[in-house]
Design an enzyme around this catalytic site. Structure first.
Site, PDB file in Angstrom:
ATOM      1  N   GLU A  40      -3.094   2.441   3.475  1.00  0.00           N
ATOM      2  CA  GLU A  40      -2.706   3.552   2.882  1.00  0.00           C
ATOM      3  C   GLU A  40      -3.198   4.944   3.450  1.00  0.00           C
ATOM      4  O   GLU A  40      -4.300   5.195   3.667  1.00  0.00           O
ATOM      5  CB  GLU A  40      -3.149   3.483   1.595  1.00  0.00           C
ATOM      6  CG  GLU A  40      -2.696   4.731   0.506  1.00  0.00           C
ATOM      7  CD  GLU A  40      -3.268   4.735  -0.755  1.00  0.00           C
ATOM      8  OE1 GLU A  40      -2.680   5.242  -1.858  1.00  0.00           O
ATOM      9  OE2 GLU A  40      -4.238   3.978  -1.065  1.00  0.00           O
ATOM     10  N   GLU A  46      -2.294  12.430  -8.973  1.00  0.00           N
ATOM     11  CA  GLU A  46      -3.480  11.574  -9.665  1.00  0.00           C
ATOM     12  C   GLU A  46      -4.380  12.506 -10.513  1.00  0.00           C
ATOM     13  O   GLU A  46      -4.896  13.109 -10.107  1.00  0.00           O
ATOM     14  CB  GLU A  46      -4.464  10.743  -8.679  1.00  0.00           C
ATOM     15  CG  GLU A  46      -3.891   9.846  -7.689  1.00  0.00           C
ATOM     16  CD  GLU A  46      -4.786   9.325  -6.463  1.00  0.00           C
ATOM     17  OE1 GLU A  46      -4.764   8.070  -6.475  1.00  0.00           O
ATOM     18  OE2 GLU A  46      -5.625  10.109  -6.125  1.00  0.00           O
TER      19      GLU A  46
END
Length: 250
Positions: free
Chosen positions: A149, A232
């Protein structure tokens, strides 16, 4: 349908994750409200928008527009460890949910460039990061977690930091970035943290992929599976928005 992902962390805490079952997204109309934990919809005939409240049982709702989304309700809060969620818009495949007509996964050796544009709205009084995620795997994987990622942090508040440790700085796309590397227990993570907040930017995703290629075990035989842009949140976040998003794999 994510279960996020990198596990960015406040105190560099990682947790184990179990992927939810994929659900088929429904086409969006402007101003579609999604409160289901892993609810998603499609916009512009080519992107998926997902609520992806993977780290909390508290209510989170996103208002999906014709070009992005806005966090409308966020009742969760955590002071450390993993974030509450990753509401995001994406192109490609994520836990078995693929965006309409996508050419991803595609082998890196068969990609010339991936021009992308993103525009964010930020709010005060919240702890969050604004993250653009790039997912890579040695196979043409459409389900489950990928092995690598890449996170591009456009903004962060409240002292949050990426998983792992800082390994240096680099220049990509005419900007300077802190580079962090780590592993969340499920996948490797390389994070690029902006030196100051970026509200909007147009760039080539492959510039970041090429940097990871040079510093890790990723090579041109690997596959790009998705590109995603969202937030987030650890606490607060009402009003955070992705105003617009585009990405093309050439």
């Amino acid at each position: 349908m994510k279960l996020k992902h990198a596990l960015s962390a406040l105190a560099l805490v990682t947790t184990g994750l179990v992927a939810p079952a994929a659900a088929t997204p429904s086409p969006a109309r402007a101003d579609t409200l999604i409160c289901d934990q892993y609810g998603s919809t499609t916009i512009d005939g080519r992107y998926v928008v997902m609520n992806n409240r993977w780290g909390s049982s508290a209510t989170q709702c996103i208002n999906v527009t014709g070009s992005g989304f806005r966090i409308q309700t966020q009742q969760g809060s955590t002071s450390g460890g993993a974030p509450l969620s990753y509401p995001a818009i994406y192109l490609g495949c994520h836990y078995g949910n693929c965006s309409p007509g996508t050419s991803l996964p595609r082998q890196l050796s068969r990609i010339g460039n991936v021009p992308s544009s993103i525009s964010y709205t930020y709010v005060g009084g919240s702890t969050f990061n604004a993250s653009y995620d790039i997912w890579l795997d040695p196979t043409a994987k459409t389900t489950g977690v990928n092995q690598m990622e890449l996170m591009i942090w456009f903004n962060r508040t409240g002292g949050v930091q990426p998983i792992g440790g800082r390994v240096g700085t680099t220049s990509i796309g005419g900007r300077s970035w802190e580079v962090w590397q780590g592993n969340n227990g499920g996948n490797d993570v390389v994070s690029y943290v902006a030196q100051s907040s970026i509200a909007s930017w147009s760039f080539n995703v492959m510039d970041f992929v090429n940097d990871v290629d040079a510093r890790t075990h990723v090579d041109r035989s690997w596959y790009l599976t998705s590109v995603q842009a969202g937030f987030e949140p650890w606490s607060g976040g009402v009003g955070l928005a992705v105003n617009s998003f585009s990405a093309n794999v050439n």
